[in-house]
Design a protein around this motif. Structure first.
Motif, PDB file in Angstrom:
ATOM      1  N   PRO A   1      23.716  47.258  83.198  1.00  0.00           N
ATOM      2  CA  PRO A   1      22.808  47.245  84.350  1.00  0.00           C
ATOM      3  C   PRO A   1      22.435  48.669  84.760  1.00  0.00           C
ATOM      4  O   PRO A   1      23.266  49.572  84.750  1.00  0.00           O
TER       5      PRO A   1
ATOM      6  N   GLY B   1      18.923  47.020  89.631  1.00  0.00           N
ATOM      7  CA  GLY B   1      19.684  45.939  89.028  1.00  0.00           C
ATOM      8  C   GLY B   1      18.871  44.991  88.172  1.00  0.00           C
ATOM      9  O   GLY B   1      19.422  44.231  87.392  1.00  0.00           O
TER      10      GLY B   1
ATOM     11  N   GLN C   1      17.854  47.149  82.636  1.00  0.00           N
ATOM     12  CA  GLN C   1      19.046  47.490  81.870  1.00  0.00           C
ATOM     13  C   GLN C   1      18.871  48.866  81.242  1.00  0.00           C
ATOM     14  O   GLN C   1      17.766  49.260  80.893  1.00  0.00           O
TER      15      GLN C   1
END
Length: 148
Positions: free
Chosen positions: A88, A93, A96
């Motif tokens: 993450p 969030g 990636q």
């Protein structure tokens, strides 16, 4: 807007020769560093992550000048081989960060070392010390092309 002067024949010839020689060197270095089972795109992504550190898939796609879908396929193949991992993004969030695993780092470093060793060995065996000094000076001049 200033009008630029016409390109001289010698400048056009130098540009053509430089492009051809760099293309040959790039092809040869790809051959030397080609790891079994990796495509040139996969090798390039490993190299980029090794040099620049973790990045998002969209940043990698832009840097490699490919569509996000193509980068997703490249990353999927690298992940299957255990060469990258996705974590993450600490600042977002929803995204990636892609980074190298220890196996991926080892593979990228081995690839880079093989290319460097081949190039140094070939330069030593094919050129005199004076010719290598001339090449270094020529490369300094060529580097000025990249200076803005």
């Amino acid at each position: 807007m200033t009008k630029s002067s016409p390109v001289t024949a010698s400048a056009a010839e130098a540009a053509q020769e430089l492009r051809v020689v760099f293309s040959r060197i790039r092809r040869k270095l790809r051959e030397i560093g080609a790891e079994e089972g990796l495509t040139p795109s996969q090798t390039s992504v490993l190299s980029r992550l090794s040099k620049e550190g973790p990045a998002s898939a969209s940043v990698l796609a832009a840097a490699e000048r490919v569509r996000p879908q193509s980068m997703a396929a490249t990353l999927g193949a690298l992940e299957e081989q255990g060469l990258i991992r996705r974590d993450p993004d600490p600042t977002d969030g929803r995204r990636q960060q892609v980074s190298l695993t220890p196996a991926g780092r080892s593979r990228a470093e081995g690839d880079r070392a093989a290319r460097q060793e081949w190039l140094a060995r070939e330069m030593q065996s094919r050129f005199t010390e004076a010719e290598r000094a001339t090449m270094i000076e020529a490369l300094r001049l060529i580097d000025r092309l990249t200076q803005s």
